[in-house]
Design a protein around this motif. Sequence first.
Motif, PDB file in Angstrom:
ATOM      1  N   LEU A  29       0.833  -1.204   0.000  1.00 36.85           N
ATOM      2  CA  LEU A  29       0.000   0.000   0.000  1.00 36.85           C
ATOM      3  C   LEU A  29       0.869   1.256   0.000  1.00 36.85           C
ATOM      4  O   LEU A  29       0.547   2.242  -0.679  1.00 36.85           O
ATOM      5  CB  LEU A  29      -0.929   0.006   1.216  1.00 36.85           C
ATOM      6  CG  LEU A  29      -2.053  -1.017   1.195  1.00 36.85           C
ATOM      7  CD1 LEU A  29      -2.946  -0.853   2.421  1.00 36.85           C
ATOM      8  CD2 LEU A  29      -2.890  -0.878  -0.064  1.00 36.85           C
ATOM      9  N   VAL A  30       1.955   1.228   0.752  1.00 39.76           N
ATOM     10  CA  VAL A  30       2.870   2.375   0.766  1.00 39.76           C
ATOM     11  C   VAL A  30       3.430   2.617  -0.630  1.00 39.76           C
ATOM     12  O   VAL A  30       3.512   3.752  -1.103  1.00 39.76           O
ATOM     13  CB  VAL A  30       4.012   2.136   1.768  1.00 39.76           C
ATOM     14  CG1 VAL A  30       5.090   3.197   1.622  1.00 39.76           C
ATOM     15  CG2 VAL A  30       3.467   2.155   3.186  1.00 39.76           C
ATOM     16  N   ARG A  31       3.813   1.551  -1.296  1.00 40.56           N
ATOM     17  CA  ARG A  31       4.356   1.668  -2.644  1.00 40.56           C
ATOM     18  C   ARG A  31       3.339   2.293  -3.595  1.00 40.56           C
ATOM     19  O   ARG A  31       3.673   3.172  -4.398  1.00 40.56           O
ATOM     20  CB  ARG A  31       4.746   0.270  -3.153  1.00 40.56           C
ATOM     21  CG  ARG A  31       5.294   0.251  -4.589  1.00 40.56           C
ATOM     22  CD  ARG A  31       5.249  -1.163  -5.122  1.00 40.56           C
ATOM     23  NE  ARG A  31       3.876  -1.659  -5.208  1.00 40.56           N
ATOM     24  CZ  ARG A  31       3.512  -2.915  -4.951  1.00 40.56           C
ATOM     25  NH1 ARG A  31       4.409  -3.801  -4.569  1.00 40.56           N
ATOM     26  NH2 ARG A  31       2.246  -3.286  -5.070  1.00 40.56           N
ATOM     27  N   ASP A  32       2.100   1.871  -3.485  1.00 43.38           N
ATOM     28  CA  ASP A  32       1.078   2.327  -4.418  1.00 43.38           C
ATOM     29  C   ASP A  32       0.577   3.735  -4.114  1.00 43.38           C
ATOM     30  O   ASP A  32       0.231   4.483  -5.033  1.00 43.38           O
ATOM     31  CB  ASP A  32      -0.122   1.368  -4.412  1.00 43.38           C
ATOM     32  CG  ASP A  32       0.218   0.007  -5.009  1.00 43.38           C
ATOM     33  OD1 ASP A  32       1.246  -0.093  -5.720  1.00 43.38           O
ATOM     34  OD2 ASP A  32      -0.526  -0.956  -4.757  1.00 43.38           O
ATOM     35  N   TYR A  33       0.516   4.098  -2.821  1.00 45.97           N
ATOM     36  CA  TYR A  33      -0.172   5.345  -2.440  1.00 45.97           C
ATOM     37  C   TYR A  33       0.722   6.370  -1.750  1.00 45.97           C
ATOM     38  O   TYR A  33       0.225   7.404  -1.299  1.00 45.97           O
ATOM     39  CB  TYR A  33      -1.394   5.014  -1.569  1.00 45.97           C
ATOM     40  CG  TYR A  33      -2.386   4.184  -2.346  1.00 45.97           C
ATOM     41  CD1 TYR A  33      -3.269   4.786  -3.235  1.00 45.97           C
ATOM     42  CD2 TYR A  33      -2.384   2.798  -2.249  1.00 45.97           C
ATOM     43  CE1 TYR A  33      -4.144   4.020  -3.993  1.00 45.97           C
ATOM     44  CE2 TYR A  33      -3.252   2.027  -3.013  1.00 45.97           C
ATOM     45  CZ  TYR A  33      -4.121   2.643  -3.876  1.00 45.97           C
ATOM     46  OH  TYR A  33      -4.983   1.901  -4.639  1.00 45.97           O
ATOM     47  N   ARG A  34       2.015   6.129  -1.722  1.00 50.04           N
ATOM     48  CA  ARG A  34       2.933   7.099  -1.134  1.00 50.04           C
ATOM     49  C   ARG A  34       2.835   8.480  -1.792  1.00 50.04           C
ATOM     50  O   ARG A  34       2.916   9.501  -1.086  1.00 50.04           O
ATOM     51  CB  ARG A  34       4.367   6.575  -1.206  1.00 50.04           C
ATOM     52  CG  ARG A  34       5.377   7.509  -0.544  1.00 50.04           C
ATOM     53  CD  ARG A  34       6.813   7.044  -0.761  1.00 50.04           C
ATOM     54  NE  ARG A  34       7.757   7.977  -0.167  1.00 50.04           N
ATOM     55  CZ  ARG A  34       8.262   7.858   1.039  1.00 50.04           C
ATOM     56  NH1 ARG A  34       7.916   6.817   1.776  1.00 50.04           N
ATOM     57  NH2 ARG A  34       9.093   8.752   1.513  1.00 50.04           N
ATOM     58  N   PRO A  35       2.674   8.589  -3.118  1.00 53.02           N
ATOM     59  CA  PRO A  35       2.564   9.928  -3.721  1.00 53.02           C
ATOM     60  C   PRO A  35       1.432  10.760  -3.127  1.00 53.02           C
ATOM     61  O   PRO A  35       1.574  11.985  -2.974  1.00 53.02           O
ATOM     62  CB  PRO A  35       2.319   9.626  -5.206  1.00 53.02           C
ATOM     63  CG  PRO A  35       2.974   8.306  -5.426  1.00 53.02           C
ATOM     64  CD  PRO A  35       2.708   7.528  -4.167  1.00 53.02           C
ATOM     65  N   ALA A  36       0.315  10.119  -2.775  1.00 53.74           N
ATOM     66  CA  ALA A  36      -0.802  10.862  -2.176  1.00 53.74           C
ATOM     67  C   ALA A  36      -0.441  11.318  -0.767  1.00 53.74           C
ATOM     68  O   ALA A  36      -0.851  12.407  -0.332  1.00 53.74           O
ATOM     69  CB  ALA A  36      -2.060   9.986  -2.140  1.00 53.74           C
ATOM     70  N   ILE A  37       0.341  10.508  -0.042  1.00 49.05           N
ATOM     71  CA  ILE A  37       0.764  10.867   1.315  1.00 49.05           C
ATOM     72  C   ILE A  37       1.724  12.055   1.275  1.00 49.05           C
ATOM     73  O   ILE A  37       1.562  13.033   2.007  1.00 49.05           O
ATOM     74  CB  ILE A  37       1.423   9.657   2.003  1.00 49.05           C
ATOM     75  CG1 ILE A  37       0.405   8.533   2.189  1.00 49.05           C
ATOM     76  CG2 ILE A  37       2.033  10.055   3.342  1.00 49.05           C
ATOM     77  CD1 ILE A  37       1.003   7.214   2.655  1.00 49.05           C
ATOM     78  N   VAL A  38       2.705  11.974   0.394  1.00 42.35           N
ATOM     79  CA  VAL A  38       3.665  13.074   0.260  1.00 42.35           C
ATOM     80  C   VAL A  38       2.949  14.346  -0.186  1.00 42.35           C
ATOM     81  O   VAL A  38       3.215  15.440   0.329  1.00 42.35           O
ATOM     82  CB  VAL A  38       4.778  12.700  -0.740  1.00 42.35           C
ATOM     83  CG1 VAL A  38       5.688  13.903  -1.001  1.00 42.35           C
ATOM     84  CG2 VAL A  38       5.598  11.525  -0.220  1.00 42.35           C
ATOM     85  N   GLY A  39       2.020  14.196  -1.126  1.00 41.53           N
ATOM     86  CA  GLY A  39       1.288  15.356  -1.612  1.00 41.53           C
ATOM     87  C   GLY A  39       0.484  16.033  -0.519  1.00 41.53           C
ATOM     88  O   GLY A  39       0.376  17.266  -0.485  1.00 41.53           O
ATOM     89  N   PHE A  40      -0.093  15.244   0.386  1.00 40.00           N
ATOM     90  CA  PHE A  40      -0.867  15.831   1.482  1.00 40.00           C
ATOM     91  C   PHE A  40       0.019  16.704   2.363  1.00 40.00           C
ATOM     92  O   PHE A  40      -0.346  17.827   2.705  1.00 40.00           O
ATOM     93  CB  PHE A  40      -1.505  14.733   2.328  1.00 40.00           C
ATOM     94  CG  PHE A  40      -2.231  15.258   3.541  1.00 40.00           C
ATOM     95  CD1 PHE A  40      -3.536  15.703   3.437  1.00 40.00           C
ATOM     96  CD2 PHE A  40      -1.589  15.333   4.766  1.00 40.00           C
ATOM     97  CE1 PHE A  40      -4.197  16.209   4.549  1.00 40.00           C
ATOM     98  CE2 PHE A  40      -2.240  15.834   5.876  1.00 40.00           C
ATOM     99  CZ  PHE A  40      -3.553  16.281   5.771  1.00 40.00           C
ATOM    100  N   PHE A  41       1.197  16.200   2.735  1.00 42.29           N
ATOM    101  CA  PHE A  41       2.085  16.981   3.592  1.00 42.29           C
ATOM    102  C   PHE A  41       2.605  18.218   2.862  1.00 42.29           C
ATOM    103  O   PHE A  41       2.715  19.296   3.454  1.00 42.29           O
ATOM    104  CB  PHE A  41       3.257  16.117   4.067  1.00 42.29           C
ATOM    105  CG  PHE A  41       2.878  15.115   5.116  1.00 42.29           C
ATOM    106  CD1 PHE A  41       2.207  15.517   6.264  1.00 42.29           C
ATOM    107  CD2 PHE A  41       3.176  13.776   4.968  1.00 42.29           C
ATOM    108  CE1 PHE A  41       1.844  14.596   7.241  1.00 42.29           C
ATOM    109  CE2 PHE A  41       2.817  12.854   5.939  1.00 42.29           C
ATOM    110  CZ  PHE A  41       2.153  13.266   7.073  1.00 42.29           C
ATOM    111  N   ARG A  42       2.911  18.063   1.600  1.00 45.18           N
ATOM    112  CA  ARG A  42       3.427  19.206   0.851  1.00 45.18           C
ATOM    113  C   ARG A  42       2.383  20.315   0.763  1.00 45.18           C
ATOM    114  O   ARG A  42       2.697  21.491   0.881  1.00 45.18           O
ATOM    115  CB  ARG A  42       3.847  18.764  -0.541  1.00 45.18           C
ATOM    116  CG  ARG A  42       4.460  19.877  -1.390  1.00 45.18           C
ATOM    117  CD  ARG A  42       5.015  19.328  -2.686  1.00 45.18           C
ATOM    118  NE  ARG A  42       6.173  18.488  -2.457  1.00 45.18           N
ATOM    119  CZ  ARG A  42       6.265  17.208  -2.811  1.00 45.18           C
ATOM    120  NH1 ARG A  42       5.247  16.616  -3.405  1.00 45.18           N
ATOM    121  NH2 ARG A  42       7.349  16.512  -2.561  1.00 45.18           N
TER     122      ARG A  42
END
Length: 225
Positions: A29-42
């Motif tokens: 799940l981290v591999r697939d959805y990490r971009p959304a996590i990083v985008g939220f913090f940014r």
Amino acid sequence: MAAFPSTRWSLIRATDREPAETAAAWSALVRDYRPAIVGFFRRSAGVCDAEDLAQEFLLRSMRDGWWSRADPDVGSFRRFLLVLLKRFLSMQNDAGHRRFEATGTDLETADHGPTPERQFDLDFALCLTRTALTRLRSDYESGGRADVFDVLQPWLAETPPHGEFAALGAVLGVAPNTLAVQLKRLRTRFRKSVHAALADLSLDAGQTAADLEALRSVLGAETGA
């Protein structure tokens, strides 16, 4: 013995599984959805080192067992992930742990762009689409038809211009009418692949349908559809 969880999300929430099983599902799940996590913090914090903040969030969430304590009422990985992201950011702020450079812009209330929550849903939808496409291409490749997928994939959401099927058919050695039928089938399989990828992140069919509608809404707003 408890039944084996039916989705990756229910597996991560389970408390009676082997750590290796849970870790494998979580890593995927981290591999697939990490971009959304990083985008939220940014976007939420206006930070320059969102990658570092995302890494800290992921490490702490797994180490401290946040996922296994998911509220059953939340229902899906997407919704619970957003809850955890907000709580983590709040804890960082409250504890004075904002060890990153802020831009000074209040992105939460800016009038010129979407809220961090809406942008998160958009990023999540794009990650979900990418996951569905990867799975679907793998299926085509297993059937020896990766070339068909690669040729037709750019036209999943658009109508090919006049004469395009003839040009593509010449490349593949397929009649234009046959290629048109194959594109129709690819679109159907893609929709099913998106639904399957989302169902893998939900606890039941009702939550899958709700998440799918929410993501369609945000994508529609983004494209003006």
